[in-house]
Design a protein around this motif. Structure first.
Motif, PDB file in Angstrom:
ATOM      1  N   GLY A 193       0.627   1.012  32.416  1.00  0.00           N
ATOM      2  CA  GLY A 193       0.645   0.882  31.084  1.00  0.00           C
ATOM      3  C   GLY A 193       0.171   1.501  29.610  1.00  0.00           C
ATOM      4  N   GLN A 194       0.384   2.723  30.730  1.00  0.00           N
ATOM      5  CA  GLN A 194       0.432   3.974  30.142  1.00  0.00           C
ATOM      6  C   GLN A 194       0.593   5.449  30.405  1.00  0.00           C
ATOM      7  N   PRO A 195       1.181   6.125  29.726  1.00  0.00           N
ATOM      8  CA  PRO A 195       1.622   7.271  29.987  1.00  0.00           C
ATOM      9  C   PRO A 195       1.111   8.162  31.459  1.00  0.00           C
ATOM     10  N   LEU A 196       1.136   8.569  31.678  1.00  0.00           N
ATOM     11  CA  LEU A 196       0.120   9.801  32.136  1.00  0.00           C
ATOM     12  C   LEU A 196       0.370  11.258  31.288  1.00  0.00           C
ATOM     13  N   PRO A 197      -1.088  11.578  31.094  1.00  0.00           N
ATOM     14  CA  PRO A 197      -1.232  12.297  30.533  1.00  0.00           C
ATOM     15  C   PRO A 197       0.034  14.299  31.188  1.00  0.00           C
ATOM     16  N   ARG A 198       0.222  14.768  30.334  1.00  0.00           N
ATOM     17  CA  ARG A 198       1.176  15.797  30.848  1.00  0.00           C
ATOM     18  C   ARG A 198       0.050  16.899  31.635  1.00  0.00           C
ATOM     19  N   HIS A 199      -0.967  16.972  31.507  1.00  0.00           N
ATOM     20  CA  HIS A 199      -1.262  18.011  33.106  1.00  0.00           C
ATOM     21  C   HIS A 199      -1.523  17.442  33.972  1.00  0.00           C
ATOM     22  N   LEU A 200      -1.240  16.180  34.253  1.00  0.00           N
ATOM     23  CA  LEU A 200      -1.450  14.745  35.494  1.00  0.00           C
ATOM     24  C   LEU A 200      -0.905  15.908  36.070  1.00  0.00           C
ATOM     25  N   VAL A 201       0.779  15.325  34.649  1.00  0.00           N
ATOM     26  CA  VAL A 201       2.061  15.312  35.535  1.00  0.00           C
ATOM     27  C   VAL A 201       2.327  16.548  36.162  1.00  0.00           C
ATOM     28  N   LEU A 202       2.010  17.584  35.255  1.00  0.00           N
ATOM     29  CA  LEU A 202       2.116  18.669  36.422  1.00  0.00           C
ATOM     30  C   LEU A 202       1.310  19.218  37.110  1.00  0.00           C
ATOM     31  N   LEU A 203       0.518  18.629  37.562  1.00  0.00           N
ATOM     32  CA  LEU A 203      -0.345  18.746  38.771  1.00  0.00           C
ATOM     33  C   LEU A 203      -0.173  17.835  39.793  1.00  0.00           C
TER      34      LEU A 203
END
Length: 525
Positions: free
Chosen positions: A81-91
């Motif tokens: 229900g929440q977006p994944l933080p940008r730095h974790l998407v890049l990870l």
């Protein structure tokens, strides 16, 4: 009606066929055509599911970068229900990209035992298990809402690439006649470049670059695998493996006759028997045994130095900065993708030219010329990057240097380096040599990908300077330490390396000349 006059030499069909079959020139031409057909089919069947897959899967991941990152974020949103933080998407994205060389490392470790236990051809066929599994994971990842399937698929397709990168050149090098061995052993580089170009083309927006087509794009690696599974079983196994490793003379003879297109293979079979006699009583070596054997020090050093130079020469870095250089030269963003396809086409063209030249000029000349030209173009490229903000035409020079650099890489190091493990090691050491070379290559590929952003950030326009030193070292080492193997059988190469080993031993153990006891004039009486 008057009878039609007969042409000179005409006669019954059987007589004409008999006359044609007894003509030695025609028989020679037919043999060459048969050899060319079977050898070409073997090259294509091994290559389409071998190094083609390596280049293809290396390049197709670039096109759907943003689409896969959006899929990762959307999948996480649906779950939590929440977006994944940008730095974790890049990870997660970095993990997807970096697992490819990690899988290649595992595949390189697996390639040697597979080649010994199953043979060269069966190893390539069994390797497609990883391709089918990876394609299945890619194809159903969106429907299953699982980016973990993409991660696992990249690991498996990396394992497949690691196996094929080692086994394919081994298989082709052992199957080719000595007068064509260099040209045939260059074909893995051609298929790698072809895979890169095809991956770039298939990833275009007009083909499978659509935001919703990326699972199909990644799963398209199944097509080359199916083609190999359909064609390679019809072609012969490596004659050297059949005779030296398996001891099957009849199967070796049948394979030689198919590959050469003639029943007269007595001379080559005799050379193989001599090679088998030299290897009699030996078992397949393990990688650590190569490193411990002082007699193989020159070969292992050459493999490590030139294999390392191949990965550290900066070719991957040039590909990485190509898009930004093209934009700096005024290429519109919408057309940069077509310019990138041109870079892959340059490497493909250079690999084809090198395949034609290698048996004429030799391995050493191509390596020295390739590294020397790369040093030249890399230096000019660095100067152009430094001056591009002050001199209007420098961005165009930088763009030209990219194409010239890739051409130089394709002519020399890209293909010739892969021949070294085939030609410098005997039958019992060759699988272990490919394991050592493969492990080194994949580790360095991983480290370059990991460290290049930091090099780029720290050195800016001078990012290529460290790679220049590697190119210079590659040219110098080739000129002084690498023996020429053009037109020589494996046994002749082994004998030459033994002579070089004895010469090195004598140089190390030869002390100063002794001319007798020193005479002191004052006590001579």
């Amino acid at each position: 009606m008057a009878d039609r006059p007969e042409r000179a030499g005409a006669g019954p069909p059987q007589a004409r066929r008999g006359a044609r079959s007894t003509n030695p020139l025609l028989r020679s031409d037919e043999r060459k055509q048969m050899q060319g057909r079977v050898l070409l089919l073997t090259i294509c069947a091994a290559g389409i599911g071998g190094t083609f897959q390596f280049g293809y899967n290396l390049s197709i991941i670039n096109a759907p970068t943003l689409h896969i990152q959006e899929f990762i974020n959307e999948t996480w949103r649906v779950r939590t229900g929440q977006p994944l933080p940008r730095h974790l998407v890049l990870l997660v994205w970095s993990l997807i990209v970096s697992l490819y060389p990690l899988g290649g490392l595992f595949g390189a470790l697996l390639a040697g035992p597979l080649a010994v236990m199953l043979g060269r051809k069966k190893s390539l066929l069994v390797n497609n298990i990883f391709v089918v599994a990876a394609a299945t994971l890619f194809g159903f990842s969106r429907r299953a809402g699982s980016f973990e399937m993409v991660i696992l698929g990249r690991l498996l397709i990396g394992v497949s690439a690691g196996v094929s990168m080692s086994v394919q050149p081994m298989y082709l090098g052992e199957s080719a006649p000595k007068e064509l061995r260099g040209a045939v052993a260059m074909t893995p580089a051609i298929f790698t470049a072809l895979g890169i170009v095809m991956g770039q083309v298939v990833g275009l927006r007009e083909v499978l670059g659509d935001p919703w087509a990326w699972p199909l794009l990644l799963a398209s690696c199944l097509v080359p695998g199916v083609l190999q599974l359909a064609s390679l079983p019809l072609l012969p196994e490596s004659p050297r493996y059949l005779l030296i490793d398996c001891g099957d003379t009849e199967a070796c003879l049948a394979a030689l006759q198919r590959l050469r297109g003639t029943a007269d293979v007595a001379q080559e079979l005799s050379e193989l028997d001599e090679e088998r006699a030299a290897c009699r009583g030996q078992r397949a070596r393990r990688p650590w045994e190569l490193l411990q054997d002082r007699g193989l020090r020159r070969q292992v050093t050459s493999l490590a130095v030139l294999g390392g130079a191949l990965e550290l020469c900066g070719n991957d870095s040039v590909y990485a900065v190509a898009s930004s250089v093209f934009r700096g030269a005024g290429v519109p963003d919408a057309e940069v993708q077509y310019a990138v396809v041109g870079t892959g086409s340059c490497e493909l063209l250079a690999a084809c030219v090198s395949c034609v030249l290698i048996e004429r000029v030799g391995r050493r000349v191509l390596l020295i010329a390739g590294y020397s030209l790369m040093t030249c173009w890399g230096s000019i490229f660095t100067v152009a990057l430094c001056l591009q903000s002050s001199v209007p035409w420098m961005p165009y020079l930088a763009m030209s240097c990219i194409f010239a650099f890739i051409l130089s890489f394709g002519i020399g190091p890209a293909g010739v380096t892969g021949i070294l493990a085939t030609e410098l090691f005997d039958q019992k050491s060759r699988p272990a040599a490919y394991m050592v070379c493969g492990v080194l290559m994949w580790i360095l590929l991983f480290l370059v990908g990991l460290g290049f952003p930091f090099i780029m950030e720290g050195l800016s326009h001078f990012f290529y300077v460290p790679f220049l030193g590697v190119c210079v070292c590659g040219a110098i080492y080739t000129a002084f330490f690498l023996p020429e193997t053009k037109g020589k059988s494996f046994l002749e190469i082994s004998e030459e390396l033994d002579r070089l080993k004895e010469a090195d031993f004598l140089k190390q153990n030869q002390g100063p000349d002794w001319s007798g006891p020193e005479v002191i004039l004052s006590t001579e009486l």
